[in-house]
Scaffold this motif. Structure first.
Motif, PDB file in Angstrom:
ATOM      1  N   VAL A 571      24.156  -7.428 -47.718  1.00 33.87           N
ATOM      2  CA  VAL A 571      23.363  -6.411 -47.010  1.00 33.87           C
ATOM      3  C   VAL A 571      21.879  -6.659 -47.254  1.00 33.87           C
ATOM      4  CG1 VAL A 571      22.797  -3.943 -46.921  1.00 33.87           C
ATOM      5  CG2 VAL A 571      25.181  -4.660 -47.048  1.00 33.87           C
ATOM      6  N   ILE A 572      21.541  -6.971 -48.499  1.00 34.39           N
ATOM      7  CA  ILE A 572      20.128  -7.210 -48.822  1.00 34.39           C
ATOM      8  C   ILE A 572      19.625  -8.433 -48.053  1.00 34.39           C
ATOM      9  CG2 ILE A 572      18.509  -7.794 -50.678  1.00 34.39           C
ATOM     10  CD1 ILE A 572      20.337  -6.171 -52.580  1.00 34.39           C
ATOM     11  N   ALA A 573      20.435  -9.466 -47.965  1.00 37.33           N
ATOM     12  CA  ALA A 573      20.013 -10.674 -47.243  1.00 37.33           C
ATOM     13  C   ALA A 573      19.808 -10.351 -45.754  1.00 37.33           C
ATOM     14  CB  ALA A 573      21.048 -11.777 -47.430  1.00 37.33           C
ATOM     15  N   LEU A 574      20.689  -9.554 -45.180  1.00 37.61           N
ATOM     16  CA  LEU A 574      20.519  -9.168 -43.763  1.00 37.61           C
ATOM     17  C   LEU A 574      19.237  -8.351 -43.596  1.00 37.61           C
ATOM     18  CD1 LEU A 574      24.022  -8.023 -42.406  1.00 37.61           C
ATOM     19  CD2 LEU A 574      22.870 -10.217 -42.086  1.00 37.61           C
ATOM     20  N   TYR A 575      19.026  -7.462 -44.527  1.00 38.44           N
ATOM     21  CA  TYR A 575      17.822  -6.617 -44.498  1.00 38.44           C
ATOM     22  C   TYR A 575      16.567  -7.490 -44.507  1.00 38.44           C
ATOM     23  CZ  TYR A 575      14.247  -3.510 -46.482  1.00 38.44           C
ATOM     24  OH  TYR A 575      13.094  -2.816 -46.729  1.00 38.44           O
ATOM     25  N   ASN A 576      16.570  -8.495 -45.384  1.00 42.26           N
ATOM     26  CA  ASN A 576      15.405  -9.377 -45.471  1.00 42.26           C
ATOM     27  C   ASN A 576      15.198 -10.139 -44.165  1.00 42.26           C
ATOM     28  OD1 ASN A 576      14.717  -8.574 -48.028  1.00 42.26           O
ATOM     29  ND2 ASN A 576      16.059 -10.087 -49.016  1.00 42.26           N
ATOM     30  N   ARG A 577      16.282 -10.554 -43.552  1.00 43.96           N
ATOM     31  CA  ARG A 577      16.145 -11.257 -42.270  1.00 43.96           C
ATOM     32  C   ARG A 577      15.484 -10.349 -41.235  1.00 43.96           C
ATOM     33  NH1 ARG A 577      22.120 -14.025 -41.322  1.00 43.96           N
ATOM     34  NH2 ARG A 577      22.090 -15.329 -43.171  1.00 43.96           N
ATOM     35  N   LEU A 578      15.944  -9.108 -41.200  1.00 45.50           N
ATOM     36  CA  LEU A 578      15.394  -8.157 -40.213  1.00 45.50           C
ATOM     37  C   LEU A 578      13.927  -7.836 -40.496  1.00 45.50           C
ATOM     38  CD1 LEU A 578      18.114  -5.407 -39.627  1.00 45.50           C
ATOM     39  CD2 LEU A 578      17.024  -6.812 -37.893  1.00 45.50           C
ATOM     40  N   ARG A 579      13.616  -7.722 -41.743  1.00 47.10           N
ATOM     41  CA  ARG A 579      12.238  -7.408 -42.115  1.00 47.10           C
ATOM     42  C   ARG A 579      11.296  -8.546 -41.728  1.00 47.10           C
ATOM     43  NH1 ARG A 579      10.190  -6.772 -47.497  1.00 47.10           N
ATOM     44  NH2 ARG A 579      11.704  -8.415 -47.884  1.00 47.10           N
ATOM     45  N   ARG A 580      11.787  -9.760 -42.018  1.00 47.97           N
ATOM     46  CA  ARG A 580      10.961 -10.924 -41.726  1.00 47.97           C
ATOM     47  C   ARG A 580      10.794 -11.134 -40.232  1.00 47.97           C
ATOM     48  NH1 ARG A 580      12.035 -13.261 -46.512  1.00 47.97           N
ATOM     49  NH2 ARG A 580      14.211 -13.609 -46.076  1.00 47.97           N
ATOM     50  N   ASN A 581      11.848 -10.788 -39.508  1.00 49.29           N
ATOM     51  CA  ASN A 581      11.870 -11.111 -38.078  1.00 49.29           C
ATOM     52  C   ASN A 581      12.428  -9.928 -37.286  1.00 49.29           C
ATOM     53  OD1 ASN A 581      12.055 -12.291 -35.616  1.00 49.29           O
ATOM     54  ND2 ASN A 581      13.571 -13.859 -36.195  1.00 49.29           N
ATOM     55  N   PRO A 582      11.632  -8.858 -37.166  1.00 45.47           N
ATOM     56  CA  PRO A 582      12.152  -7.627 -36.536  1.00 45.47           C
ATOM     57  C   PRO A 582      12.631  -7.841 -35.108  1.00 45.47           C
ATOM     58  CG  PRO A 582      10.023  -7.218 -37.586  1.00 45.47           C
ATOM     59  CD  PRO A 582      10.236  -8.689 -37.620  1.00 45.47           C
ATOM     60  N   GLY A 583      12.136  -8.870 -34.452  1.00 40.85           N
ATOM     61  CA  GLY A 583      12.544  -9.079 -33.058  1.00 40.85           C
ATOM     62  C   GLY A 583      13.821  -9.890 -32.914  1.00 40.85           C
ATOM     63  N   MET A 584      14.428 -10.258 -34.026  1.00 40.34           N
ATOM     64  CA  MET A 584      15.588 -11.163 -33.940  1.00 40.34           C
ATOM     65  C   MET A 584      16.770 -10.511 -33.214  1.00 40.34           C
ATOM     66  SD  MET A 584      17.151 -11.035 -37.823  1.00 40.34           S
ATOM     67  CE  MET A 584      18.540 -12.118 -37.560  1.00 40.34           C
ATOM     68  N   ASP A 585      17.618 -11.381 -32.697  1.00 37.85           N
ATOM     69  CA  ASP A 585      18.844 -10.932 -32.066  1.00 37.85           C
ATOM     70  C   ASP A 585      19.792 -10.495 -33.191  1.00 37.85           C
ATOM     71  OD1 ASP A 585      20.505 -10.533 -30.022  1.00 37.85           O
ATOM     72  OD2 ASP A 585      21.096 -12.632 -29.746  1.00 37.85           O
ATOM     73  N   PHE A 586      20.143  -9.249 -33.226  1.00 33.99           N
ATOM     74  CA  PHE A 586      20.901  -8.754 -34.395  1.00 33.99           C
ATOM     75  C   PHE A 586      21.982  -7.793 -33.918  1.00 33.99           C
ATOM     76  CE2 PHE A 586      21.679  -6.002 -38.037  1.00 33.99           C
ATOM     77  CZ  PHE A 586      21.697  -6.903 -39.099  1.00 33.99           C
ATOM     78  N   VAL A 587      23.206  -8.061 -34.296  1.00 30.65           N
ATOM     79  CA  VAL A 587      24.297  -7.135 -33.951  1.00 30.65           C
ATOM     80  C   VAL A 587      24.193  -5.925 -34.877  1.00 30.65           C
ATOM     81  CG1 VAL A 587      26.806  -6.837 -33.949  1.00 30.65           C
ATOM     82  CG2 VAL A 587      25.810  -8.986 -33.162  1.00 30.65           C
ATOM     83  N   PRO A 588      23.956  -4.727 -34.337  1.00 31.35           N
ATOM     84  CA  PRO A 588      23.790  -3.554 -35.217  1.00 31.35           C
ATOM     85  C   PRO A 588      25.039  -3.343 -36.087  1.00 31.35           C
ATOM     86  CG  PRO A 588      23.184  -3.022 -32.967  1.00 31.35           C
ATOM     87  CD  PRO A 588      23.814  -4.379 -32.925  1.00 31.35           C
TER      88      PRO A 588
END
Ligand code: DL6
Length: 818
Positions: A571-588
């Motif tokens: 979860v923390i790794a996913l969070y970091n990805r989102l933080r770094r790249n808020p525009g990324m394609d991400f399955v909620p």
């Protein structure tokens, strides 16, 4: 004219309506206008109970009168039966008329059902398995009695305060429990402590006499277990300890008012509270007392039933097949010997032959530290006569070992019922194995590992005893009852026969896996369930979940080997990805956790705190914008499980390979349409084989690879080098990002992972992340995901506990079954 229907058995809408009103007044003392929800619950429960009583009484009569049919006695220190009302109405087929009857009275059946407090008489998997087995035994019409303990306080209630687990007493008996009948006629005296001496019996033979320090009375409380269709009813008989004399008049008259009730207090303490597992056993004198009390009372009860059939004592094993659910009731081997030899005067060899034809033992763990053993001094203090019997069983057993294997002088030490390391212990798994005719593990892999590692020497000595019966869960509670939306969707296509012929019928769904209409109905059912859980999360947690998100769920006891911390690192790794790249394609995603930690298990409690602290950060970070949500559902139990399992898209079964005996949550998720992400551990292995590898997200080391890594000398920190996401997550935990700046908070957990990591969390992290990414990509394709979900349900038929029980009947108990 037709006779008017019996008001106590009439199952018509009108009949139920009248009966509920009648019970409301006469059982609760309330008129309709001022009845509270609890009163309505009581009235409905009594109405349902009345309709079970005929089958119940017939069931008892059948056991007590038909000596030709071997009765199964399932001895278990835990029966996690869950709420009873909904399950009983389902079994009787009166849910809908009851719903209508209540609606006509302005009441909502679902709200009343949800109101029911749950008897938490078990820790988790083992106790819930016992309850599923009781359901299947009744449904298959196999005469059976479940024998256990009526704990006054069940499993503690878990509250979360400022992110941390707090344990509260479970006062499940605060209101009368309508599903039990106290049986004044079934009471047995149980002795504890004291000493033994030899005495000459009237026939001139020497007999051992046991003079106990204390005697307590075990009182039976019966709970009916009605099978699907309502025709067959079995019995759950739970024992409560009571003082033989409630009050000591001589002490009272001497003015010692407090001491006069001392005995009563001591006696009643025995069945006061369920011990949480994962706690060290040492020093738990009371727990040995609990185990012995329920075992002794149960065996005395069975001997009483056997005797009433007029059959000779040597044929006891033809009346009862006794299953030991783990080693908690293993002292039964010594107790049956005592009853047969000391009390009934049978010779040792005959008694041993009867005993070893009566018992079978199920092992439920691969963790060596969880194998129960009792320090000798404690055992001697509580059960002096049983220790002598254990010694005698051991003496004879080791003689046979030495005679059979003179080439291996160390074998006797390894097989002995006594662990000779200091302090010495009685090894309960050895006692159970030697005293049983069959020993089984609970999943194919588990049974293999038992034979190879955990009980390897015993299995080599008794190869014919060792077998496997893979666990199962009841499709009544765990699909029909908990998931009405999906159940209706299934029944619309294949009828309702799947409810009691799950394996045979559910496979018929396969042909609809690609049918767009069926897929749409399936998705709609899942959405309904996700909305139900969303509502629960909002009301109890104040967390907003998005029903369109991927519901990714891990609910089970919190334990390092189950690796909830691997999930949190992800979860923390996913969070970091989102933080770094808020525009990324991400399955909620909604990542949902639940489960209790043993009160003394420090690292498990740290894991709970970490989940909640990560939730606090992630759920409030605007960069995440709700696309990742974390929730910890407090007090996970059967009732909340009934809401959580049906709502899951992805089921997390991520224990380290070779550690989880079976798992049954994996099955509950699976038959509710969740796809599993998991390791090759426990029953996951068989589930994956059934659903097909393309319908299962597999990651992680295998058992053999785990053992090889550990043999070679595992270095957790080495896994940080090539994995910056992992290093970052650990660093954040260590530096206080998830502990409000307190850098010391999670130090024990992080240090453990970096320097020890017994369960190879870091070693499996990369593989887990890749697999999670695959799962998210698949979820983004609703048709592909729904197909997987349907095929999972269709192909998991063998995980019905009806199949498990049939195997026990045929391969272990030798009891006829349809
Ligand atoms: O067999 C039921 C259940 C398994 O599914 C779990 O894998 C296993 O962990 C659990 N075992 C226990 C062990 N308690 N003791 N001893 O709860 O049994």
């Amino acid at each position: 004219t037709a006779a008017s229907p019996d008001p106590r058995t009439d199952c018509s809408r009108e009949g139920l309506r009248k009966a509920v009103l009648d019970n409301l007044f006469y059982a609760t003392g309330h008129a309709q206008e001022n009845a509270a929800r609890g009163d309505w619950y009581t009235a409905v429960a009594y109405t349902v109970r009345d309709r079970m009583l005929k089958a119940w009484v017939q069931g008892i009569e059948r056991i007590a009168a038909d000596g030709d049919v071997r009765c199964v006695a399932y001895l278990s220190a835990e029966f996690l039966i869950g709420p009873q009302l909904g399950a009983n109405m389902l079994a009787l087929g009166i849910t809908e008329p009851m719903r209508e009857a209540l609606a006509s009275l302005g009441q909502d059946l679902d709200a009343i059902v949800f109101h029911e407090p749950e008897p938490g008489l078990g820790n988790g998997g083992l106790g819930r398995l016992a309850a599923c087995f009781m359901d299947s035994l009744a449904t298959l019409g196999v005469p059976a009695i479940g024998y256990g303990i009526r704990y006054e306080f069940g499993m503690f209630r878990q509250a979360i305060e400022d992110g941390a687990q707090v344990e509260l007493a479970d006062k499940w008996l605060r209101r009368p429990f309508p599903w039990e009948l106290p049986r004044g006629g079934q009471q047995y005296e149980v002795r504890l402590g004291g000493k033994t001496h030899m005495e000459t019996a009237p026939d001139g033979t020497l007999r051992v006499q046991w003079t106990p320090a204390k005697t307590v009375t075990a009182c039976a409380h019966d709970i009916p277990v009605v099978g699907h269709g309502g025709t067959h009813c079995n019995l759950l008989r739970l024992w409560r300890a009571e003082a033989v004399e409630a009050f000591d008049f001589s002490t009272f008259n001497a003015g010692e008012y407090f001491s006069s009730v001392h005995d009563k207090i001591f006696s009643e303490t025995i069945t006061k509270v369920l011990y949480p597992n994962d706690d060290p056993y040492q020093g738990k004198q009371l727990r040995l007392g609990q185990q012995y009390l329920f075992v002794s009372a149960s065996l005395q009860d069975m001997l009483h039933i056997h005797h009433s059939l007029g059959k000779p004592l040597e044929t006891f094993h033809t009346t009862f097949a006794i299953q030991l659910n783990d080693t908690h009731p293993a002292v039964a081997v010594a107790e049956l010997m005592r009853l047969l030899v000391d009390v009934h005067g049978m010779d040792w060899d005959t008694a041993w032959s009867v005993t070893t034809q009566t018992f079978a033992y199920t092992n439920h763990t691969l963790l060596p530290e969880a194998l129960e053993k009792w320090p000798l001094p404690l055992f001697a203090e509580v059960l002096p006569r049983h220790l002598e019997i254990v010694y005698e069983i051991n003496r004879r057993f080791l003689e046979s070992v030495t005679a059979a294997h003179p080439e291996d002088p160390d074998l006797a030490r390894r097989l002995s019922l006594i662990d000779e390391t200091s302090p010495r212990f009685v090894r309960m798994a050895h006692l159970a194995t030697v005293g049983s005719k069959a020993v089984n593990g609970v999943a194919a892999l588990h049974s293999e590992l038992l034979k190879r590692d955990v009980l390897g020497d015993l299995a080599a000595f008794f190869p014919e005893k060792f077998t496997n019966v893979t666990n199962g869960v009841t499709p009544r509670r765990w699909l029909a009852l908990c998931n009405p939306a999906l159940a209706a969707c299934i029944s619309n296509r294949i009828g309702t026969r799947w409810q009691d012929h799950f394996e045979e019928e559910i496979i018929r769904l396969e042909e609809f896996a690609d049918d767009p209409d069926f897929q749409a109905q399936w998705q709609a059912a899942k959405l309904t369930n996700k909305q139900r859980l969303t509502h629960l999360a909002k009301t109890i947690l104040r967390v907003e979940l998005d029903p369109a998100a991927l519901f990714d769920v891990q609910v089970k006891r919190i334990h390092e080997y189950k690796r909830q911390h691997l999930n949190v690192l992800r979860v923390i790794a996913l969070y970091n990805r989102l933080r770094r790249n808020p525009g990324m394609d991400f399955v909620p995603r909604a990542v949902i956790f639940g489960g209790k930690a043993a009160p003394a298990y420090y690292l498990a409690k740290q894991i709970i705190l970490l989940v909640n602290r990560v939730a606090e950060v992630v759920n409030t970070d605007p960069a995440v914008a709700g696309r990742l949500r974390v929730a910890f559902v407090p007090n996970f139990n059967v009732r909340s499980g009934q809401v959580i399992y049906p709502a899951a898209d992805l089921s997390q079964q991520i224990s380290l390979a070779g550690k989880e005996a079976s798992g049954t949550g994996n099955m509950k998720f699976g038959i509710n349409g969740a796809v599993t992400i998991g390791t090759l551990d426990g029953a996951n292995v068989e589930m994956r084989a059934c659903v097909g590898e393309e319908n299962f997200f597999l990651f992680g080391l295998t058992t053999d690879e785990v053992q090889a890594v550990q043999r070679a000398g595992y270095s957790p920190a080495a896994h940080l080098e090539g994995n910056p996401e992992l290093a970052e997550a650990l660093d954040q935990i260590r530096s206080g990002v998830f502990s409000r700046g307190d850098a010391g908070c999670f130090r024990p957990l992080v240090d453990n992972l970096l320097h020890r990591d017994e369960y190879l969390v870091l070693a499996d992290f990369a593989s887990y992340m890749d697999c999670q990414d695959r799962a998210a990509r698949t979820y983004a394709d609703p048709a592909a995901w729904t197909r997987m979900s349907i095929l999972n349900v269709a192909r998991l038929g063998m995980f019905s506990s009806d199949r498990s029980i049939r195997e026990y009947c045929r391969n272990i108990w030798n009891v006829p079954v349809e």
